[in-house]
Enzyme design. Structure first.
Site, PDB file in Angstrom:
ATOM      1  N   ARG A   1       0.890  -1.174   0.000  1.00 22.50           N
ATOM      2  CA  ARG A   1       0.000   0.000   0.000  1.00 22.50           C
ATOM      3  C   ARG A   1       0.921   1.216   0.000  1.00 22.50           C
ATOM      4  NH1 ARG A   1      -5.305   1.363   3.499  1.00 22.50           N
ATOM      5  NH2 ARG A   1      -6.076  -0.012   1.865  1.00 22.50           N
TER       6      ARG A   1
ATOM      7  N   HIS B   1      -7.125   0.777  -6.558  1.00 19.30           N
ATOM      8  CA  HIS B   1      -7.383  -0.114  -5.421  1.00 19.30           C
ATOM      9  C   HIS B   1      -8.067  -1.383  -5.947  1.00 19.30           C
ATOM     10  CE1 HIS B   1      -7.716  -1.328  -1.407  1.00 19.30           C
ATOM     11  NE2 HIS B   1      -8.624  -0.498  -0.933  1.00 19.30           N
TER      12      HIS B   1
ATOM     13  N   GLN C   1     -10.020  -3.957  -3.716  1.00 23.52           N
ATOM     14  CA  GLN C   1     -11.319  -3.462  -3.257  1.00 23.52           C
ATOM     15  C   GLN C   1     -12.409  -3.783  -4.289  1.00 23.52           C
ATOM     16  OE1 GLN C   1     -12.121  -1.654  -0.266  1.00 23.52           O
ATOM     17  NE2 GLN C   1     -14.119  -2.308  -1.004  1.00 23.52           N
TER      18      GLN C   1
ATOM     19  N   ASP D   1     -17.257   7.069  -1.658  1.00 27.03           N
ATOM     20  CA  ASP D   1     -16.007   6.922  -0.907  1.00 27.03           C
ATOM     21  C   ASP D   1     -15.688   8.285  -0.279  1.00 27.03           C
ATOM     22  OD1 ASP D   1     -13.560   6.058   0.087  1.00 27.03           O
ATOM     23  OD2 ASP D   1     -12.514   6.191  -1.831  1.00 27.03           O
TER      24      ASP D   1
ATOM     25  N   CYS E   1     -16.359   1.648   0.283  1.00 28.89           N
ATOM     26  CA  CYS E   1     -15.199   0.797   0.582  1.00 28.89           C
ATOM     27  C   CYS E   1     -14.782   0.882   2.039  1.00 28.89           C
ATOM     28  CB  CYS E   1     -14.051   1.160  -0.340  1.00 28.89           C
ATOM     29  SG  CYS E   1     -13.543   2.882  -0.168  1.00 28.89           S
TER      30      CYS E   1
ATOM     31  N   ARG F   1     -13.481  -8.645   1.262  1.00 27.22           N
ATOM     32  CA  ARG F   1     -12.056  -8.398   1.009  1.00 27.22           C
ATOM     33  C   ARG F   1     -11.270  -9.689   1.294  1.00 27.22           C
ATOM     34  NH1 ARG F   1     -10.091  -3.240   1.209  1.00 27.22           N
ATOM     35  NH2 ARG F   1      -8.194  -4.285   0.527  1.00 27.22           N
TER      36      ARG F   1
END
Ligand code: CP
Ligand code: NVA
Length: 305
Positions: A103, A130, A133, A222, A262, A290
């Site tokens: 990340r 991402h 996700q 988001d 998310c 996830r």
């Protein structure tokens, strides 16, 4: 040739569908209490330059359940790009592990990491994308809707890493993707052009949230201030007025429309408490997935590594 997963479109549409099927199977096995340990003896290194709860916890739990082990490096321990450059970290971790989750802020940094890594690198979020996700999101939609056919996603808010990955998803799977964001906050223009050029989906980038949610199956939002953008928070709070997922917005959407986020969510900013916690919200199934979606990615990339 090492396979990496830096973008959703690093998989073909068929690989994406196969991975979703594998994720469902892995989830069913776990729910039945069956052991499934194809990654016995494998080690995953996880590098974080930014905070995380879901990504870190789901990869660590997933690796354990698959019979392997995960090592976690917090920002201040690995000192990515500060204590050591990406190319050295990649070559060192490749000697100790069978896969790397990273990340990072810069997408170019994860590409550099992958270039020098001898083991698969998985994108656990960059400023640009991402993919893990959206893999989990697709699994969640599949479960709630029964199919991904004729899917209409309305993404409301910031054209950030998550929105970009929906655009990438639309270059693989046929869908209607409608993004509504304030001018200047659109998803990446080159990525959008490339996705449009594939002709796979109908992609509309606009500014009107009420228009975007009409006919939507999923209303997705988001945060307005992604990790690393904290200094612009006040300016962003102003720019995103009118883009909140709330009663007024949902009144324009079909009754069947489900709400996704998310997470982490900022109640009272991009979404109201009422809708995050309400019966149409599937955000916690989404968060759970996830785990299952990433286990499928790990099995695909690390089994043969
Ligand atoms: N959605 C998500 O990636 O959560 P974390 O930032 O907690 O990992
Ligand atoms: N867009 C958000 C996603 C968090 C999972 C961020 O980058 O902070």
């Amino acid at each position: 040739m090492v396979r990496h997963f830096l973008a959703l479109s690093d998989f073909t549409a068929n690989e994406l569908r196969d991975s979703l099927a594998l994720a469902s199977e892995i989830k069913d096995r776990l729910k039945r209490g069956e052991r499934f340990e194809p990654l016995k003896g494998k080690v995953l290194a996880m590098i974080f330059q930014k905070p995380s709860s879901r990504t870190r916890a789901s990869f660590e739990a997933g690796m354990f359940q698959l019979g392997g082990h995960a090592m976690h490096f917090a920002p201040d321990t690995i000192g990515f790009g500060v204590r050591e450059p990406a190319r050295d970290i990649a070559r060192i971790l490749s000697r100790y592990s069978d896969g790397i989750v990273a990340r990072l802020f810069g997408h170019a940094d994860i590409e550099e990491l992958a270039r020098f890594s001898e083991v698969p690198v998985i994108n656990g979020l960059t400023d640009f994308s991402h993919p893990c996700q959206i893999m989990a999101d697709l699994l969640t939609i599949l479960e709630h809707r029964g199919s991904l056919e004729n899917l209409h996603i309305a993404f409301i808010g910031d054209g950030n890493n998550v929105a970009n990955t929906w655009v990438d998803a639309a270059s693989l799977l046929p869908m209607q993707l409608t993004v509504a964001c304030p001018p200047g906050y659109e998803p990446d223009a080159d990525l959008t052009q490339r996705a449009l050029a594939t002709g796979v989906s109908r992609i509309v980038i606009g500014t009107d949230p009420l228009d975007a949610v009409r006919d939507a199956d999923i209303v997705y939002t988001d945060t307005w201030t992604s990790m690393g953008q904290e200094r612009d928070r006040q300016q962003r709070l102003k720019a995103f007025q009118g883009y909140q997922v709330n009663t007024r917005l949902l009144a324009a959407a079909p009754e069947k429309a489900l709400i996704m986020h998310c997470l982490p969510a900022h109640r009272g900013e991009e979404i109201t408490e009422e809708f995050l916690e309400g019966p149409r919200s599937i955000v916690f199934d989404e968060a759970e997935n996830r785990l299952h979606a990433q286990k499928a990615i790990l099995v695909k990339l690390l089994s043969c590594a």
